[in-house]
Design a protein around this motif. Structure first.
Motif, PDB file in Angstrom:
ATOM      1  N   ILE A  17       0.716  -1.427   0.569  1.00  0.00           N
ATOM      2  CA  ILE A  17       0.231  -0.169   0.478  1.00  0.00           C
ATOM      3  C   ILE A  17       0.374   1.255   0.022  1.00  0.00           C
ATOM      4  N   PHE A  21       0.864   4.163  -2.623  1.00  0.00           N
ATOM      5  CA  PHE A  21       0.726   6.113  -1.804  1.00  0.00           C
ATOM      6  C   PHE A  21       2.138   6.521  -2.532  1.00  0.00           C
ATOM      7  N   SER A  32      -9.865   9.150  -5.220  1.00  0.00           N
ATOM      8  CA  SER A  32      -9.545   8.029  -4.582  1.00  0.00           C
ATOM      9  C   SER A  32     -10.650   7.266  -4.217  1.00  0.00           C
ATOM     10  N   GLY A  34      -8.891   4.736  -3.335  1.00  0.00           N
ATOM     11  CA  GLY A  34      -7.933   3.971  -2.250  1.00  0.00           C
ATOM     12  C   GLY A  34      -7.902   3.722  -1.115  1.00  0.00           C
ATOM     13  N   VAL A  35      -8.539   4.753  -0.381  1.00  0.00           N
ATOM     14  CA  VAL A  35      -8.556   4.983   1.303  1.00  0.00           C
ATOM     15  C   VAL A  35      -9.551   4.001   2.161  1.00  0.00           C
ATOM     16  N   GLY A  36      -8.760   3.570   3.194  1.00  0.00           N
ATOM     17  CA  GLY A  36      -9.473   2.689   3.986  1.00  0.00           C
ATOM     18  C   GLY A  36      -9.762   3.550   5.167  1.00  0.00           C
ATOM     19  N   GLU A  37     -10.564   4.267   4.631  1.00  0.00           N
ATOM     20  CA  GLU A  37     -11.409   4.822   6.435  1.00  0.00           C
ATOM     21  C   GLU A  37     -12.426   5.733   5.288  1.00  0.00           C
ATOM     22  N   GLN A 295     -25.809   2.050   0.207  1.00  0.00           N
ATOM     23  CA  GLN A 295     -26.707   3.041  -0.831  1.00  0.00           C
ATOM     24  C   GLN A 295     -25.684   2.876  -1.570  1.00  0.00           C
ATOM     25  N   ASN A 298     -24.760  -0.635  -2.986  1.00  0.00           N
ATOM     26  CA  ASN A 298     -25.882  -0.916  -4.250  1.00  0.00           C
ATOM     27  C   ASN A 298     -24.522  -0.224  -5.405  1.00  0.00           C
ATOM     28  N   PHE A 299     -24.898   0.722  -5.357  1.00  0.00           N
ATOM     29  CA  PHE A 299     -24.686   1.702  -6.495  1.00  0.00           C
ATOM     30  C   PHE A 299     -23.112   0.974  -7.427  1.00  0.00           C
TER      31      PHE A 299
ATOM     32  N   LYS B  22     -29.810   6.218 -10.820  1.00  0.00           N
ATOM     33  CA  LYS B  22     -28.676   5.770  -9.722  1.00  0.00           C
ATOM     34  C   LYS B  22     -29.468   5.488  -8.335  1.00  0.00           C
ATOM     35  N   MET B  26     -29.408   2.561  -6.365  1.00  0.00           N
ATOM     36  CA  MET B  26     -29.006   2.675  -4.419  1.00  0.00           C
ATOM     37  C   MET B  26     -30.122   1.770  -3.473  1.00  0.00           C
ATOM     38  N   ARG B 159      -8.532  13.174   3.526  1.00  0.00           N
ATOM     39  CA  ARG B 159      -8.029  12.041   3.390  1.00  0.00           C
ATOM     40  C   ARG B 159      -6.459  12.426   1.709  1.00  0.00           C
ATOM     41  N   ILE B 160      -5.582  11.306   2.735  1.00  0.00           N
ATOM     42  CA  ILE B 160      -4.241  11.063   1.961  1.00  0.00           C
ATOM     43  C   ILE B 160      -4.733  10.473   0.615  1.00  0.00           C
ATOM     44  N   VAL B 161      -4.163   9.988  -0.577  1.00  0.00           N
ATOM     45  CA  VAL B 161      -4.893   9.304  -1.579  1.00  0.00           C
ATOM     46  C   VAL B 161      -4.802   7.370  -0.933  1.00  0.00           C
ATOM     47  N   VAL B 162      -4.206   6.958  -0.206  1.00  0.00           N
ATOM     48  CA  VAL B 162      -4.479   5.360  -0.747  1.00  0.00           C
ATOM     49  C   VAL B 162      -4.057   5.168   1.284  1.00  0.00           C
ATOM     50  N   SER B 163      -4.401   4.691   1.746  1.00  0.00           N
ATOM     51  CA  SER B 163      -4.165   5.162   2.813  1.00  0.00           C
ATOM     52  C   SER B 163      -5.148   2.861   3.779  1.00  0.00           C
ATOM     53  N   PRO B 164      -4.195   2.671   4.099  1.00  0.00           N
ATOM     54  CA  PRO B 164      -4.842   1.193   5.016  1.00  0.00           C
ATOM     55  C   PRO B 164      -6.404   0.557   5.192  1.00  0.00           C
TER      56      PRO B 164
END
Ligand SMILES: Cc1ncc(COP(=O)(O)O)c(C=O)c1O
Lengths: 386, 164
Positions: A17, A21, A32, A34-37, A295, A298-299, B22, B26, B159-164
């Motif tokens: 990761i 990054f 992104s 790519g974020v886990g938050e 939601q 699903n999308f 959409k 949803m 947020r940063i672009v990639v995070s765990p």
């Protein structure tokens, strides 16, 4: 000159990761996934409570295991929400994120060379955390055709005399897979048969969308061999607060507290006050965010399938893990080319374990507009390749 | 009302511009079903209209004033406050009218181009109504939040672009 860095750390693989990054953060205007938050800001009442604690002058250390009021709230929450019963005085510890709970749990239980089964695809920290604690991670690769669900016979196959523990994560990062109560019970039977300890990472427990969530810690007869790990990062949108907790057998919690006491002292006080408010009055905010994730899930799943990347409907967390096999690209190639050509960041599946190859992790913790735009770009990208 | 209808309503309350396609995905319904649900909700007048929240201060050369007027009235026999409220809300410059508990009876929100126009409205149209006993006019200096939407919000993703 030789490096002063320890051999153990030199041998530790950097996170995949991280590499991604570095690549993505050099570019501008990246969308992104790519974020886990969460993309939500922490609920305002929680921020307010933390401000208030500072105004009141609560700026000193708390008890090593954390504010007793917070441990009491955690214990109430685990009981009411998940039927997991723990004593706040000696079976709960407040940590610096679930991350620290994982670290000190492993350090508290592993002897050098002990094996820990890591169910992959897995959160990137598990295997390195096992290594750092002197243990040996044994990867158990679940099958994409089984929706990456852990099967008891697979577990039995990787157990050796040295196996001490297993790390389970449901809902899972990166696949979103949720294990049902029956599936957990079947796994717990193997675990009891071989006398193993379980680290049950339940940080996404609140974020399950279709079925009632079952906590491993609530299964009959497993309490003395289970460490429940969770935290505030995901459900309460508090990643930056660095607050989590572990609940488990008294002797293990005491051992974890010993390490915690000598390395961290205690989790940040103002964050603990915020967390107290989150547990006392945060239910509505969690429900609202959860509704929105569902939601978007699903999308995103429907759109992925429409544009030609087959994607299971995951039961929890905020990730989808579509297959990219159709494109003929490896997950690394896919993610890198997508980033360069379309400026959309996703995480290559192989960073979560070798069976994640052929997949990408996309987080749907992003606004609908961002998701829509990203998916249009992905459609364009794969249009040239399928 | 069914759960799915409430979900649909809250989705379009937040963004009335959302495409059917959409929304359908949803809420996990077909486009046909979604269209039908919306038609039904419109028919039942659960959905009364579709509007956008505009920050007019962003519009160059736009002059506009909003005022909130507290109105005390003498309720009329038989119809209570409703008749006088109607006489007020029928004026096109009136944006909202609420019946209030407490120190006054009706809260009237009005928009006009200048303060003078608002003054004229109050003195020539509102105060002269028979049942209006008194008015207190408050001018809005700045809008921070309207209909649940925060103006001038710093919405950037931190947020940063990639995070765990
Ligand atoms: C499965 C899992 N466990 C633990 C963590 C770490 O959480 P925390 O922020 O509480 O350290 C994450 C974060 O991505 C995660 O996905």
């Amino acid at each position: 000159m030789t490096s002063f860095v320890s051999q153990r750390i030199q041998e530790l693989k950097p996170s995949g990761i991280r590499r991604f990054f570095d690549l993505a953060s050099q570019m501008e205007n990246v969308i992104s996934l790519g974020v886990g938050e969460p993309d939500f800001v922490t609920p305002w009442n929680v921020i307010e409570a933390s401000y208030h604690s500072l105004e009141q002058g609560y700026t000193a250390y708390t008890a090593n295991a954390g504010l007793i009021e917070l441990r009491e709230e955690v214990s109430k929450y685990l009981k009411n929400q998940y039927e997991a019963v723990y004593q706040p005085q000696n079976e709960v510890i407040i940590t610096v994120g679930a991350s620290q709970a994982i670290d000190i749990a492993l350090r508290a239980v592993l002897n050098p060379g002990d094996e820990v089964v890591v169910v992959a695809p897995s959160f990137v920290s598990y295997a390195p955390a096992v290594e750092l604690a002197g243990g040996v991670p044994v990867m158990l690769y679940t099958d994409p055709d089984d929706k990456f669900k852990l099967r008891p016979d697979q577990l039995e196959n990787v157990i050796t005399k040295k196996t001490k523990a297993i790390m389970i994560c449901s809902p899972n990062n990166p696949t979103g897979t949720v294990l049902s109560r029956d599936e957990l019970i079947a796994i717990s039977e193997v675990i009891e048969k071989y006398n193993l300890l379980v680290l049950s990472d339940e940080i996404y427990a609140e974020l399950t969308y279709d079925e009632e969530y079952s906590s491993f810690a609530s299964l009959p007869g497993v309490k003395e061999r289970t460490i429940l790990i969770s935290g505030f990062s995901k459900a309460f949108a508090m990643t930056g607060w660095r607050l989590g907790y572990a609940a488990g057998p008294q002797d293990i919690i005491a051992a974890m507290t010993k390490i915690h006491q000598y390395t961290i002292m205690c989790a940040p006080t103002m964050a603990q006050y915020g967390a107290l408010e989150a547990l006392r009055n945060g239910k509505k905010a969690v429900q609202d965010m959860k509704k929105s994730y569902k939601q978007r899930r699903n999308f995103v799943v429907k759109t992925f399938n429409e544009i030609g990347l087959s994607c299971d409907m995951p039961g929890g967390a905020f990730y989808v893990f579509p297959s990219i096999r159709e494109t003929g690209l490896s997950s690394d190639e896919f993610a890198e080319q997508l980033l360069k050509e379309e400026k959309v960041a996703v995480v290559p599946g192989n960073v979560f374990g070798e069976n994640g190859e052929g997949h990408i992790r996309c987080s749907y913790a992003a606004s609908l507009q961002q998701l829509d735009l990203a998916l249009k770009k992905i459609e364009k990208f794969i249009g040239k390749r399928i | 009302m069914e759960k799915i209808e409430v979900e649909l309503l809250s989705l379009i309350e937040n963004n009335s511009n959302l495409e059917i396609e959409k929304i359908a995905k949803m809420i996990d319904r077909s486009e046909e079903e979604t269209r039908e649900l919306i038609r039904k909700l419109e028919e039942e007048k659960a959905i009364l209209g579709y509007s956008a929240v505009i920050d007019w201060s962003k519009v160059h050369n736009y002059e506009g004033v909003t005022a909130m007027i507290d109105v005390k009235v003498q309720p009329a026999r038989g119809v209570g406050f409703d008749k006088v409220a109607e006489r007020i809300y029928r004026f096109p410059e009136v944006k909202a009218v609420y019946l209030m508990s407490g120190a006054y009876d009706l809260s009237v929100s009005i928009e006009a181009r200048t303060m003078l126009e608002i003054g004229k409205f109050v003195s020539e149209k509102l105060s002269v109504l028979d049942s209006v006993l008194s008015t207190t006019t408050h001018f809005v200096l700045k809008k921070y939040k309207h209909d649940g939407i925060i103006f001038d919000n710093d919405n950037d993703d931190k947020r940063i672009v990639v995070s765990p």
